[in-house]
Design an enzyme around this catalytic site. Structure first.
Site, mmCIF file in Angstrom:
data_model
loop_
_atom_site.group_PDB
_atom_site.id
_atom_site.type_symbol
_atom_site.label_atom_id
_atom_site.label_comp_id
_atom_site.label_asym_id
_atom_site.label_seq_id
_atom_site.Cartn_x
_atom_site.Cartn_y
_atom_site.Cartn_z
ATOM 1 N N SER A 90 -7.116 5.553 3.736
ATOM 2 C CA SER A 90 -7.105 4.687 2.557
ATOM 3 C C SER A 90 -7.453 3.255 2.963
ATOM 4 C CB SER A 90 -5.717 4.681 1.910
ATOM 5 O OG SER A 90 -5.598 5.762 1.022
ATOM 6 N N GLN B 121 7.261 4.090 3.731
ATOM 7 C CA GLN B 121 5.860 3.671 3.808
ATOM 8 C C GLN B 121 5.696 2.400 4.654
ATOM 9 O OE1 GLN B 121 3.677 5.659 1.623
ATOM 10 N NE2 GLN B 121 2.050 4.894 2.930
ATOM 11 N N LYS C 279 5.346 2.056 -3.197
ATOM 12 C CA LYS C 279 5.192 3.390 -3.783
ATOM 13 C C LYS C 279 5.387 3.246 -5.290
ATOM 14 C CE LYS C 279 4.517 7.671 -2.410
ATOM 15 N NZ LYS C 279 3.747 8.164 -1.258
ATOM 16 N N LYS D 29 0.863 -1.192 0.000
ATOM 17 C CA LYS D 29 0.000 0.000 0.000
ATOM 18 C C LYS D 29 0.891 1.230 0.000
ATOM 19 C CE LYS D 29 -4.066 1.933 0.642
ATOM 20 N NZ LYS D 29 -3.848 2.481 -0.703
ATOM 21 N N ASN E 11 -2.625 19.049 -1.742
ATOM 22 C CA ASN E 11 -3.621 18.367 -0.909
ATOM 23 C C ASN E 11 -3.279 18.428 0.582
ATOM 24 O OD1 ASN E 11 -4.150 15.608 0.589
ATOM 25 N ND2 ASN E 11 -5.872 15.968 -0.774
ATOM 26 N N LYS F 131 5.586 3.739 8.206
ATOM 27 C CA LYS F 131 4.375 4.531 8.427
ATOM 28 C C LYS F 131 3.169 3.603 8.574
ATOM 29 C CE LYS F 131 3.934 7.743 5.500
ATOM 30 N NZ LYS F 131 3.627 8.802 4.546
ATOM 31 N N THR G 138 -4.931 13.309 5.296
ATOM 32 C CA THR G 138 -3.512 13.490 5.670
ATOM 33 C C THR G 138 -3.348 14.795 6.442
ATOM 34 O OG1 THR G 138 -2.890 12.290 3.673
ATOM 35 C CG2 THR G 138 -1.147 13.485 4.804
ATOM 36 N N GLY H 140 -3.052 8.122 -4.092
ATOM 37 C CA GLY H 140 -2.480 9.341 -4.668
ATOM 38 C C GLY H 140 -1.228 9.801 -3.935
ATOM 39 N N ASP H 141 -0.553 10.763 -4.499
ATOM 40 C CA ASP H 141 0.593 11.446 -3.870
ATOM 41 C C ASP H 141 0.779 12.720 -4.696
ATOM 42 O OD1 ASP H 141 2.888 11.055 -1.815
ATOM 43 O OD2 ASP H 141 3.975 11.618 -3.610
#
Ligand code: NDP
Length: 450
Positions: free
Chosen positions: A383, A109, A124, A88, A239, A112, A207, A163-164
């Site tokens: 997410s 990630q 990613k 993810k 964002n 996290k 976020t 997204g990013d």
């Protein structure tokens, strides 16, 4: 042992992979208090296995621009570690994207996602495609071409991208549409979808709101302080920045800055968020210089005026700073200035926006510092809530998601802060986050064998 692993990694990664080595170095060095506490870590070669991705997928993306010319970009997906659950992590569309940048993001990630306590692994992906200045149809054609190459490698229980930078709900919608056309499957293979078809309420806000929930908890517990009436600086205008500013303003803070890749705004009367949204949302990405033309009293400083490893935004006095744009955007010089101006907390919204030297200085000077992998984990958590809703065909209301997010951010703070205390590094939230996250991933890796 850490030095040996870093040396091997340097040998196998070309020097353009600096951000990846920076991220690995920070994590491994902070694991020192725990590394010898369990002989299984060495027996199962946990560190050595943890720093090499499960797989790096690279592909060619061919698409037609509006003049019917063939355009080519690089596409990537780095599936780093799925010990805790399906891979993810977001997709980034930006010209600066390389394997090295994505390896750093995918590695971060893992930790996290582990900190959220949820069943998700680390990944990613993205492309060096630049969405700026592209027409809507060009974005659609690019997203379709990207998904044609990516789809064999993803799935609701395999790998769920989100997204990013450069990828919002618009792009996720186009990517999902193409996945559905190719596979004839309507499942939760991407998160961050528009609410109209399978998206979760609050994913766009998650976020940024999560960053502020984390900051509020940290300030209350560590210093018995609140954000109300306090001057805060935020970088970025995407964002994460927009929703960080929104929640800070809702809690009564006065946010006086924002920025983009070309420059920074200082608005002593408080950022007019509607104005920023008009310039930046819906894929528009117009320059923030426009803000200063429209809002009297605001000042725009182009990036070129700060060439010496310093940034205009961090020169502004503040109570707390929230870097929410991109990696390594807050340097040692910036940190010195923030401290000189009385800043007492730095809460990362972006991934690794603060350089190692700046973090060291903050910690030495007693500035509360929260690493992104802890304070920006709200996005990936929501997410995962979206994945749960898709799997059970449910729709949760805004308040339910918001309450769950707030609670989850408090839990992350508690986990990080208690772990730091337990290992004798009180208030070192970098080490606390890395150790807490590592323990969970390492246990899973040991129990799964090799
Ligand atoms: P967006 O694309 O929405 O916004 C990125 C912002 O950063 C834009 O304002 C952009 O400016 C600015 N920016 C990009 N590159 C630079 C640069 N080199 N120097 C200065 N400013 C720059 O991305 P997000 O808000 O989604 O992401 C921001 C950060 O947060 C990234 O580090 C991302 O990895 C991280 N993150 C995002 C999550 C999410 O849910 N979206 C989750 C967790 C972390 P411009 O408008 O000029 O392009």
């Amino acid at each position: 042992m850490v030095e040996k692993i870093l040396a091997n990694l340097k040998k196998s990664n070309c020097m353009t992979d600096n951000t990846f080595l920076q991220a690995v170095s920070e994590v491994l060095n902070s694991l020192e208090p725990i590394i010898n506490s369990d002989s299984r870590y060495e027996q199962f070669a946990i560190l050595e296995r943890l720093v090499i991705p499960d797989r790096v997928i690279q592909f060619k993306v061919q698409w037609l621009d509006d003049q019917n010319r063939v355009q080519i970009n690089n596409g990537y997906r780095i599936q780093f570690n799925n010990s805790l659950g399906p891979y993810k992590g977001g997709l980034r569309f930006h010209p600066s994207v390389t394997t090295g940048v994505l390896k750093f993001l995918a590695f971060e990630q893992i930790f996290k996602n582990s900190l959220t306590g949820l069943p998700i692994g680390g990944a990613k992906g993205g492309s060096d495609f630049d969405p700026k200045g592209k027409s809507d149809f060009e974005i659609i054609r690019f997203c379709r071409a990207f998904m044609r190459e990516l789809y064999p490698y993803i799935g609701a229980r395999v790998d769920v991208p989100a997204g990013d930078i450069g990828v919002g709900s618009r792009e996720i919608g186009y990517l999902f549409g193409e996945y559905k056309r190719i596979t004839h499957q309507y499942d939760g293979v991407l998160s961050g979808k528009p609410y109209a078809f399978g998206g979760s309420l609050m994913r766009p806000q998650a976020t940024g709101y999560g960053v502020v929930y984390f900051a509020r908890e940290m300030l209350a517990q560590e210093l018995q302080e609140s954000l109300e009436g306090k001057v805060c600086t935020v970088s970025g205008a995407g964002n994460v920045a927009i929703h960080t500013i929104e929640k800070l303003q809702q809690l009564g803070a006065i946010v006086v800055t924002c920025s983009d890749s070309d420059g920074a705004i200082y608005d002593p009367n408080g950022i007019d968020l509607d104005r920023v949204r008009e310039l930046k949302e819906g894929g528009k990405r117009l320059s923030l210089a426009e803000y200063s033309h429209q809002v009297p009293g605001s000042i725009y400083t182009p990036k070129s005026e700060y060439p010496n490893e310093a940034h205009a935004i961090w020169q502004i006095p503040c109570f707390a700073a929230f870097p929410c744009a991109t990696q390594n955007e807050l340097t040692l010089n910036d940190a010195k200035k923030l401290i000189e101006n009385g800043c007492i907390a730095v809460v990362e919204g972006a991934n690794m926006p603060t350089t190692p030297e700046a973090i060291e200085l903050f910690q030495r000077e007693g500035v509360l510092f929260s690493p992104g992998k802890a304070s920006n984990a709200g996005g990936v958590a929501v997410s995962e809530f979206e994945m749960s809703q898709n799997a059970s065909m449910e729709k949760w209301d805004f308040d339910k998601v918001d309450r769950k997010l707030d609670e989850l951010m408090r839990q992350i703070y508690k986990r990080v802060s208690l772990t730091a205390k337990e290992y004798g590094v009180e208030r070192n939230f970098v080490n606390g986050a890395n150790i807490a996250a590592f323990k969970r991933v390492a246990e899973a890796m040991i129990l799964e064998g090799f």
